[in-house]
Design a protein around this motif. Structure first.
Motif, short mmCIF file in Angstrom:
data_model
loop_
_atom_site.label_atom_id
_atom_site.label_comp_id
_atom_site.label_asym_id
_atom_site.label_seq_id
_atom_site.Cartn_x
_atom_site.Cartn_y
_atom_site.Cartn_z
N THR A 19 -9.73 32.36 -32.84
CA THR A 19 -8.74 33.38 -32.49
C THR A 19 -7.50 32.78 -31.86
O THR A 19 -6.49 33.46 -31.70
N GLY A 20 -7.55 31.52 -31.50
CA GLY A 20 -6.39 30.87 -30.90
C GLY A 20 -6.11 31.32 -29.48
O GLY A 20 -4.99 31.18 -28.99
N CYS A 21 -7.11 31.87 -28.79
CA CYS A 21 -6.90 32.39 -27.44
C CYS A 21 -6.74 31.25 -26.44
O CYS A 21 -7.37 30.21 -26.58
N GLN A 22 -5.91 31.49 -25.43
CA GLN A 22 -5.81 30.56 -24.31
C GLN A 22 -7.04 30.76 -23.42
O GLN A 22 -7.38 31.89 -23.07
N THR A 23 -7.72 29.69 -23.09
CA THR A 23 -8.87 29.78 -22.21
C THR A 23 -8.62 29.08 -20.88
O THR A 23 -9.55 28.86 -20.11
N ASP A 24 -7.36 28.71 -20.64
CA ASP A 24 -7.06 28.04 -19.37
C ASP A 24 -7.00 29.06 -18.24
O ASP A 24 -6.98 30.27 -18.46
N LYS A 25 -6.96 28.55 -17.02
CA LYS A 25 -7.05 29.42 -15.85
C LYS A 25 -6.29 28.79 -14.69
O LYS A 25 -6.31 27.56 -14.52
N LEU A 26 -5.60 29.61 -13.92
CA LEU A 26 -4.88 29.14 -12.74
C LEU A 26 -5.48 29.79 -11.50
O LEU A 26 -5.45 31.01 -11.37
#
Length: 304
Positions: A19-26
């Motif tokens: 799906t090309g989702c961003q899985t990063d987190k801040l």
């Protein structure tokens, strides 16, 4: 149970990739500052794939410049103005590092420095739900190039700089290594301007901790170089050839000292067409991040 959990994780990873989702987190991590005795926050960035991977990730600590100081609470957003964290979080670049991004205390500078007095939170970049914000152009400064030698200033670090919070910084690294899937053999350090000077100081004071360092538009005093050479910390330093704030020629004494001490793993790149904001090109590129990942501490360093 282990097999089920592994299969579930693998399924999530495949879905996210498709799906090309961003899985990063801040995240914002609270700590008590040793120098001020007050609670402050620092940013902790977890890269794409962290949540669905069992591997240990390399760590990058980024030290910002003088204009991004603040109280570590409602002013913490200024840390997003420049550097690797902006690249990863605001511009959604896939940088495979856990990024520690603290904020330096004001130490009274907001009472005398105009650009700290006149800033406002509307200048803080925001992460968009879709797409990325337009970048400001990288434009050569109008200053002419100057290759003349100039006398090294008589200070080792800048006033009220990162050296005042060195215990806080090392505490952050220790916290991340203990509580996250972080690779203690791949801890990297970089910073711009004030943060470049801070990079040299922290690496000199805790040379056993860093697998590589990259000071950007911040020169290192020769007096700081013995531990850097002794531990053979890989160095990539960056200057702006038209920088009137931190002159490229001021890098030479420290770099020459490293060579005199027998340290050979040193790079120096001078962007002759740029001024003090050379950091824009450095952190927007990919070479520095690739270079970092080629280095790790050896077993002897980890035992010390």
């Amino acid at each position: 149970m282990t097999t089920i959990r592994f299969s579930h994780t693998l399924f999530i990873f495949i879905v996210l990739m498709l799906t090309g989702c961003q899985t990063d987190k801040l995240e914002r991590i609270s700590y008590t500052s040793q120098v001020a005795g007050e609670e402050r926050d620092f940013y902790l960035y977890l890269p794409n794939g962290y949540e669905v991977s069992d591997k240990n990730w390399p760590v990058m600590m980024f030290l910002h410049g003088n204009g991004e100081r603040g109280n570590g609470k409602d002013e913490l957003g200024f840390v997003l103005m420049h550097g690797p964290l902006k690249e990863a979080w605001i511009h959604k670049r896939d940088l495979p590092f856990i990024i520690i991004s603290p904020q330096l205390h004001m130490f009274g500078m907001d009472e005398s420095v105009s650009y700290l007095q006149n800033r406002d939170t509307t200048s803080i970049p925001k992460r968009l739900e879709e797409g990325i914000p337009e970048r400001t152009p990288i434009a050569p400064t109008s200053e002419t190039m100057n290759g003349d030698e100039s006398e090294l200033p008589d200070y080792i670090t800048l006033p009220n700089g990162w050296e005042r919070v060195e215990e806080d910084l090392i505490g952050m690294i220790d916290y991340v290594i203990e509580n996250y899937r972080a690779d203690s053999s791949r801890v990297y350090l970089t910073g711009l301007s004030y943060g470049g000077f801070g990079t040299w100081h922290l690496a000199s004071t805790y040379p056993e901790r860093f697998a590589a360092i990259a000071p950007v538009v911040g020169w290192g005093h020769p007096d700081l170089m013995v531990p850097v050479a002794e531990y053979e910390i890989p160095v990539w330093a960056f200057a702006g050839g038209r920088d009137l704030v931190v002159r490229a020629t001021h890098f030479y004494p420290g770099l020459n000292k490293l060579e005199e001490l027998g340290h050979t793993n040193v790079r120096f790149t001078n962007h002759e067409d740029l001024g003090h904001d050379t950091w824009k090109r450095v952190y927007r590129g990919g070479d520095l991040y690739t270079w970092f990942l080629t280095h790790r501490l050896n077993a002897d360093s980890l035992d010390q």
